[in-house]
Design a protein around this motif. Structure first.
Motif, PDB file in Angstrom:
ATOM      1  N   LEU A 153      25.467  43.047  43.010  1.00  0.00           N
ATOM      2  CA  LEU A 153      26.931  43.135  43.044  1.00  0.00           C
ATOM      3  C   LEU A 153      27.347  43.941  44.270  1.00  0.00           C
ATOM      4  O   LEU A 153      27.403  45.164  44.240  1.00  0.00           O
ATOM      5  CB  LEU A 153      27.460  43.801  41.771  1.00  0.00           C
ATOM      6  CG  LEU A 153      28.986  43.833  41.640  1.00  0.00           C
ATOM      7  CD1 LEU A 153      29.568  42.434  41.527  1.00  0.00           C
ATOM      8  CD2 LEU A 153      29.415  44.691  40.453  1.00  0.00           C
ATOM      9  N   ASN A 154      27.645  43.237  45.354  1.00  0.00           N
ATOM     10  CA  ASN A 154      27.965  43.920  46.611  1.00  0.00           C
ATOM     11  C   ASN A 154      29.270  43.431  47.224  1.00  0.00           C
ATOM     12  O   ASN A 154      29.466  43.523  48.428  1.00  0.00           O
ATOM     13  CB  ASN A 154      26.821  43.769  47.617  1.00  0.00           C
ATOM     14  CG  ASN A 154      26.548  42.320  47.987  1.00  0.00           C
ATOM     15  OD1 ASN A 154      27.295  41.420  47.610  1.00  0.00           O
ATOM     16  ND2 ASN A 154      25.481  42.091  48.739  1.00  0.00           N
ATOM     17  N   ASP A 155      30.192  42.968  46.390  1.00  0.00           N
ATOM     18  CA  ASP A 155      31.444  42.409  46.885  1.00  0.00           C
ATOM     19  C   ASP A 155      32.539  42.665  45.852  1.00  0.00           C
ATOM     20  O   ASP A 155      32.367  42.332  44.676  1.00  0.00           O
ATOM     21  CB  ASP A 155      31.272  40.908  47.134  1.00  0.00           C
ATOM     22  CG  ASP A 155      32.499  40.273  47.738  1.00  0.00           C
ATOM     23  OD1 ASP A 155      33.460  40.023  46.986  1.00  0.00           O
ATOM     24  OD2 ASP A 155      32.499  40.005  48.951  1.00  0.00           O
ATOM     25  N   PHE A 156      33.662  43.252  46.282  1.00  0.00           N
ATOM     26  CA  PHE A 156      34.746  43.561  45.354  1.00  0.00           C
ATOM     27  C   PHE A 156      35.421  42.289  44.836  1.00  0.00           C
ATOM     28  O   PHE A 156      35.887  42.265  43.695  1.00  0.00           O
ATOM     29  CB  PHE A 156      35.769  44.472  46.029  1.00  0.00           C
ATOM     30  CG  PHE A 156      35.375  45.920  46.019  1.00  0.00           C
ATOM     31  CD1 PHE A 156      36.023  46.830  45.201  1.00  0.00           C
ATOM     32  CD2 PHE A 156      34.349  46.389  46.827  1.00  0.00           C
ATOM     33  CE1 PHE A 156      35.659  48.170  45.180  1.00  0.00           C
ATOM     34  CE2 PHE A 156      33.967  47.721  46.821  1.00  0.00           C
ATOM     35  CZ  PHE A 156      34.623  48.617  45.995  1.00  0.00           C
ATOM     36  N   ASN A 157      35.497  41.255  45.660  1.00  0.00           N
ATOM     37  CA  ASN A 157      36.099  40.009  45.196  1.00  0.00           C
ATOM     38  C   ASN A 157      35.255  39.370  44.105  1.00  0.00           C
ATOM     39  O   ASN A 157      35.778  38.832  43.116  1.00  0.00           O
ATOM     40  CB  ASN A 157      36.258  39.041  46.373  1.00  0.00           C
ATOM     41  CG  ASN A 157      37.189  39.591  47.433  1.00  0.00           C
ATOM     42  OD1 ASN A 157      38.220  40.179  47.128  1.00  0.00           O
ATOM     43  ND2 ASN A 157      36.812  39.431  48.698  1.00  0.00           N
ATOM     44  N   GLN A 158      33.935  39.429  44.282  1.00  0.00           N
ATOM     45  CA  GLN A 158      33.023  38.921  43.264  1.00  0.00           C
ATOM     46  C   GLN A 158      33.228  39.671  41.947  1.00  0.00           C
ATOM     47  O   GLN A 158      33.285  39.071  40.860  1.00  0.00           O
ATOM     48  CB  GLN A 158      31.576  39.078  43.734  1.00  0.00           C
ATOM     49  CG  GLN A 158      30.521  38.700  42.707  1.00  0.00           C
ATOM     50  CD  GLN A 158      29.127  39.213  43.080  1.00  0.00           C
ATOM     51  OE1 GLN A 158      28.973  39.989  44.025  1.00  0.00           O
ATOM     52  NE2 GLN A 158      28.126  38.781  42.343  1.00  0.00           N
ATOM     53  N   ALA A 159      33.344  40.993  42.023  1.00  0.00           N
ATOM     54  CA  ALA A 159      33.534  41.792  40.821  1.00  0.00           C
ATOM     55  C   ALA A 159      34.857  41.457  40.136  1.00  0.00           C
ATOM     56  O   ALA A 159      34.918  41.295  38.911  1.00  0.00           O
ATOM     57  CB  ALA A 159      33.471  43.274  41.164  1.00  0.00           C
ATOM     58  N   ALA A 160      35.915  41.349  40.924  1.00  0.00           N
ATOM     59  CA  ALA A 160      37.229  41.047  40.344  1.00  0.00           C
ATOM     60  C   ALA A 160      37.242  39.666  39.700  1.00  0.00           C
ATOM     61  O   ALA A 160      37.804  39.476  38.608  1.00  0.00           O
ATOM     62  CB  ALA A 160      38.298  41.133  41.424  1.00  0.00           C
ATOM     63  N   ASP A 161      36.640  38.687  40.354  1.00  0.00           N
ATOM     64  CA  ASP A 161      36.579  37.337  39.788  1.00  0.00           C
ATOM     65  C   ASP A 161      35.807  37.331  38.479  1.00  0.00           C
ATOM     66  O   ASP A 161      36.194  36.663  37.504  1.00  0.00           O
ATOM     67  CB  ASP A 161      35.933  36.374  40.781  1.00  0.00           C
ATOM     68  CG  ASP A 161      36.814  36.071  41.982  1.00  0.00           C
ATOM     69  OD1 ASP A 161      38.024  36.384  41.927  1.00  0.00           O
ATOM     70  OD2 ASP A 161      36.293  35.532  42.976  1.00  0.00           O
ATOM     71  N   LEU A 162      34.706  38.066  38.450  1.00  0.00           N
ATOM     72  CA  LEU A 162      33.883  38.113  37.244  1.00  0.00           C
ATOM     73  C   LEU A 162      34.646  38.744  36.085  1.00  0.00           C
ATOM     74  O   LEU A 162      34.618  38.236  34.947  1.00  0.00           O
ATOM     75  CB  LEU A 162      32.605  38.901  37.529  1.00  0.00           C
ATOM     76  CG  LEU A 162      31.601  39.039  36.393  1.00  0.00           C
ATOM     77  CD1 LEU A 162      31.052  37.676  36.002  1.00  0.00           C
ATOM     78  CD2 LEU A 162      30.458  39.959  36.802  1.00  0.00           C
ATOM     79  N   ILE A 163      35.357  39.833  36.351  1.00  0.00           N
ATOM     80  CA  ILE A 163      36.139  40.485  35.303  1.00  0.00           C
ATOM     81  C   ILE A 163      37.215  39.539  34.771  1.00  0.00           C
ATOM     82  O   ILE A 163      37.444  39.444  33.555  1.00  0.00           O
ATOM     83  CB  ILE A 163      36.752  41.790  35.838  1.00  0.00           C
ATOM     84  CG1 ILE A 163      35.642  42.832  36.062  1.00  0.00           C
ATOM     85  CG2 ILE A 163      37.812  42.333  34.883  1.00  0.00           C
ATOM     86  CD1 ILE A 163      36.088  44.063  36.820  1.00  0.00           C
ATOM     87  N   ALA A 164      37.865  38.806  35.680  1.00  0.00           N
ATOM     88  CA  ALA A 164      38.903  37.862  35.259  1.00  0.00           C
ATOM     89  C   ALA A 164      38.317  36.721  34.443  1.00  0.00           C
ATOM     90  O   ALA A 164      38.875  36.318  33.407  1.00  0.00           O
ATOM     91  CB  ALA A 164      39.629  37.317  36.483  1.00  0.00           C
ATOM     92  N   GLU A 165      37.188  36.195  34.882  1.00  0.00           N
ATOM     93  CA  GLU A 165      36.588  35.047  34.202  1.00  0.00           C
ATOM     94  C   GLU A 165      36.044  35.418  32.824  1.00  0.00           C
ATOM     95  O   GLU A 165      36.173  34.648  31.869  1.00  0.00           O
ATOM     96  CB  GLU A 165      35.478  34.459  35.069  1.00  0.00           C
ATOM     97  CG  GLU A 165      35.983  33.781  36.327  1.00  0.00           C
ATOM     98  CD  GLU A 165      34.878  33.563  37.344  1.00  0.00           C
ATOM     99  OE1 GLU A 165      33.685  33.758  36.988  1.00  0.00           O
ATOM    100  OE2 GLU A 165      35.201  33.188  38.488  1.00  0.00           O
ATOM    101  N   MET A 166      35.434  36.587  32.706  1.00  0.00           N
ATOM    102  CA  MET A 166      34.846  36.966  31.425  1.00  0.00           C
ATOM    103  C   MET A 166      35.904  37.443  30.436  1.00  0.00           C
ATOM    104  O   MET A 166      35.724  37.311  29.216  1.00  0.00           O
ATOM    105  CB  MET A 166      33.775  38.038  31.635  1.00  0.00           C
ATOM    106  CG  MET A 166      32.576  37.541  32.423  1.00  0.00           C
ATOM    107  SD  MET A 166      31.150  38.667  32.388  1.00  0.00           S
ATOM    108  CE  MET A 166      30.589  38.453  30.697  1.00  0.00           C
ATOM    109  N   ALA A 167      37.004  37.996  30.944  1.00  0.00           N
ATOM    110  CA  ALA A 167      38.149  38.374  30.105  1.00  0.00           C
ATOM    111  C   ALA A 167      37.743  39.232  28.908  1.00  0.00           C
ATOM    112  O   ALA A 167      38.214  39.020  27.781  1.00  0.00           O
ATOM    113  CB  ALA A 167      38.897  37.118  29.640  1.00  0.00           C
ATOM    114  N   LEU A 168      36.872  40.195  29.166  1.00  0.00           N
ATOM    115  CA  LEU A 168      36.461  41.128  28.117  1.00  0.00           C
ATOM    116  C   LEU A 168      37.331  42.374  28.225  1.00  0.00           C
ATOM    117  O   LEU A 168      37.441  42.965  29.305  1.00  0.00           O
ATOM    118  CB  LEU A 168      34.986  41.491  28.287  1.00  0.00           C
ATOM    119  CG  LEU A 168      34.004  40.310  28.172  1.00  0.00           C
ATOM    120  CD1 LEU A 168      32.606  40.726  28.614  1.00  0.00           C
ATOM    121  CD2 LEU A 168      33.991  39.778  26.752  1.00  0.00           C
ATOM    122  N   PRO A 169      37.969  42.785  27.152  1.00  0.00           N
ATOM    123  CA  PRO A 169      38.980  43.849  27.258  1.00  0.00           C
ATOM    124  C   PRO A 169      38.437  45.195  27.740  1.00  0.00           C
ATOM    125  O   PRO A 169      39.199  46.004  28.277  1.00  0.00           O
ATOM    126  CB  PRO A 169      39.536  43.961  25.833  1.00  0.00           C
ATOM    127  CG  PRO A 169      38.496  43.336  24.958  1.00  0.00           C
ATOM    128  CD  PRO A 169      37.854  42.272  25.773  1.00  0.00           C
TER     129      PRO A 169
END
Length: 256
Positions: A153-169
């Motif tokens: 995990l070396n990219d902030f966009n990757q992290a943000a996309d993952l958080i949005a896609e997984m939608a875990l509170p």
């Protein structure tokens, strides 16, 4: 100014780890964080927190064999039994210390490997479910490839996309200003855009990772922006003091 948490892995290294709680409290801190507590008994740490009036802001899950070069287990398909064991260990320490959030390191893996992606998602889902049952937030943090080559995990966009896609509170972003500047730059814009998913902030000067205000960024302005954005979480001081820790806190005194 935000509420600061002294990072006891890096700060107050003039004394042994268990003595750093008192040192932090003596320097005016009311919260601490560190990388890993697992070399010390959880109840002994809890006692040090209570005796010194400190809140535990954050710590990491066990990273695997750190001395052998491992930097987390979450994206490693052949280490999932160990990852689940690390979750149980971390949750026991969380229960003892009253921490509200834990950071999980992804590990060293190829970002182009679909199996690593699948494994990482499964690990996060497992951890978020286990942590959510106790009210804990789970944090993921992009780490720059200069300091940690090969980190998944070396990219902030990757992290943000993952958080949005997984939608875990309870899955949130750990926004480390030092890593953000090295990976992308554009720190203020990043904070503004990502604030809704940020669960913890860390700061250190770039590029030497010393006291804020000693590098290329206007760290005081960044901290004022956190106030403007109404960030109410902790700011972890994950920096390496250039000299004596307490003497180096003059930057913080000036802010206050």
């Amino acid at each position: 100014m935000p509420r600061f948490a002294a990072n006891l892995t890096m700060m107050f290294s003039e004394v042994g780890f268990m003595d750093r709680f008192a040192a932090a409290a003596g320097a005016g801190f009311d919260a601490v964080e560190y990388l890993f507590p697992y070399a010390f008994d959880a109840h002994r740490i809890a006692d040090a927190l209570q005796r010194n009036g400190l809140t535990q802001a954050l710590f990491n899950l066990p990273p695997g064999n750190w001395d052998a070069g491992e930097r987390g287990l979450a994206a490693l398909p052949d280490r999932q039994d160990d990852f689940r064991a690390s979750v149980r260990t971390a949750l026991a320490y969380a229960s003892a210390t009253g921490v509200g959030r834990v950071h999980v390191m992804s590990g060293l893996a190829d970002r182009a490997d679909p199996i690593a992606h699948k494994t990482y998602r499964a690990s996060l889902a497992y951890l978020c479910d286990a942590a959510g049952a106790t009210g804990l937030d789970v944090l993921i943090e992009p780490i720059n490839p200069r300091d940690m080559p090969g980190y998944f995990l070396n990219d902030f966009n990757q992290a943000a996309d993952l958080i949005a896609e997984m939608a875990l509170p309870n899955l949130k972003l750990q926004f480390d200003i030092y890593h953000r500047q090295i990976i992308h730059g554009d720190v203020l814009t990043g904070l503004r855009e990502l604030m809704p998913i940020i669960g913890h902030v860390q700061i250190a000067a770039v590029p030497l990772r010393n006291e804020p205000g000693t590098g290329e960024l206007d760290d005081a302005r960044i901290l004022r922006e956190l106030d403007a954005l109404k960030y109410d979480g902790f700011v972890g001081l994950e920096y390496r003091p250039a000299g004596d820790t307490v003497a180096g806190l003059s930057w913080l005194t000036a802010l206050r």
